[in-house]
Enzyme design. Structure first.
Site: not given
Ligand code: DGL
Length: 259
Positions: A12, A74, A183
């Site tokens: 994302s 993600c 993240h």
């Molecule tokens: N990097 C993402 C994950 O691993 C998404 C964070 C998001 O867009 O809320 O879930």
């Protein structure tokens, strides 16, 4: 499909760069295309149906670039749509969920993730299937991603939010915390400070890169080129902000073809 074809990675936003840097480390000769769906970030507060629609669109964009392998970098996307993507795509798909659990041995585990990932229950059921006596402490951290996307990596506001969110884990006796959002490794020191040095933090990036390497090797699709590989970045959002943030987070400047 040819060895020269790129590997596709999407998230994302900038979180998937934590996976990409391990892919670059393990597979330094591979061409890579990274897509950040920044315009629609965060995914964590959206319904499974909406996220699945985004995932299919992202995959089809990357397929149009002739990728030979897709990494869903993600957890939220993988929790809602890994199976559907695996069924529909003509190329192999590597996800973060299974890869994050390969090194889990603890019996008291905190799962730090987006609201969507926690609510999907996918990680909880996989861990319990493997080891039914595990005690799980799932914690939704909805504010972490927006702070990271703003570049507030080592900022007092982020420190405060991390402390407030992880308050629920105080005195729970956890020895491991699964960073179940790509993240979160970007604020790993803040999370570690908050949970204390005895808590082991686990994330899937290295295992994803190794799975990618093993699959490519098994199909004779490893790129053995001598020339510098190309790393191409696309975002659905504001390109200058994304460029600034990737530079800040990873120091990636070389070989940027598009953004
Ligand atoms: N990097 C993402 C994950 O691993 C998404 C964070 C998001 O867009 O809320 O879930």
């Amino acid at each position: 499909m040819l060895p020269d074809d790129p590997i596709g990675i999407f998230d994302s936003g900038v979180g998937g760069l934590t996976i990409m840097r391990q892919v670059v480390d393990v597979l330094p000769h591979e061409n890579i295309i990274y897509f950040a769906d920044t315009a629609r970030c965060p995914y964590g507060n959206k319904s499974p149906e909406i996220v699945t629609q985004y995932v299919l669109e992202n995959a089809s964009f990357l397929l149009s670039k002739k990728i030979k392998l897709l990494i869903i970098a993600c957890f939220t996307a993988a929790s809602h749509a890994f199976d559907i993507l695996q069924k529909r795509l003509p190329i192999p798909v590597i996800g973060v969920v299974e890869n994050s659990l390969k090194n889990v041995t603890s019996k008291r585990i905190a799962i730090l993730a987006t609201t969507g990932t926690i609510q999907s229950g996918v990680i909880q059921s996989l861990i319990l299937k493997k080891e039914p006596s595990t005690v799980l402490f799932p914690v939704a951290c909805p504010l972490f991603t927006p702070l990271i996307e703003e570049g507030l990596i080592d900022h007092p506001a982020t420190r405060l939010i991390v402390a407030h969110t992880l308050e629920a884990l105080k005195n729970k006796g956890i020895d491991t915390a699964l960073l179940a959002c790509t993240h979160y490794p970007l604020i790993r020191p803040l999370i570690q400070d908050c949970l204390g040095p005895s808590v082991q933090l686990i994330e899937p990036s290295r295992n994803c890169a190794i799975e990618a390497r093993d699959w490519l090797a098994s199909k004779n699709l490893l790129n053995l080129q001598k020339k510098k590989p190309t790393h191409t970045f696309y975002t659905s959002g504001e390109s200058e902000k994304f460029r600034h943030l990737t530079n800040l987070l990873l120091g990636i400047e070389k070989n940027r073809n598009a953004c």
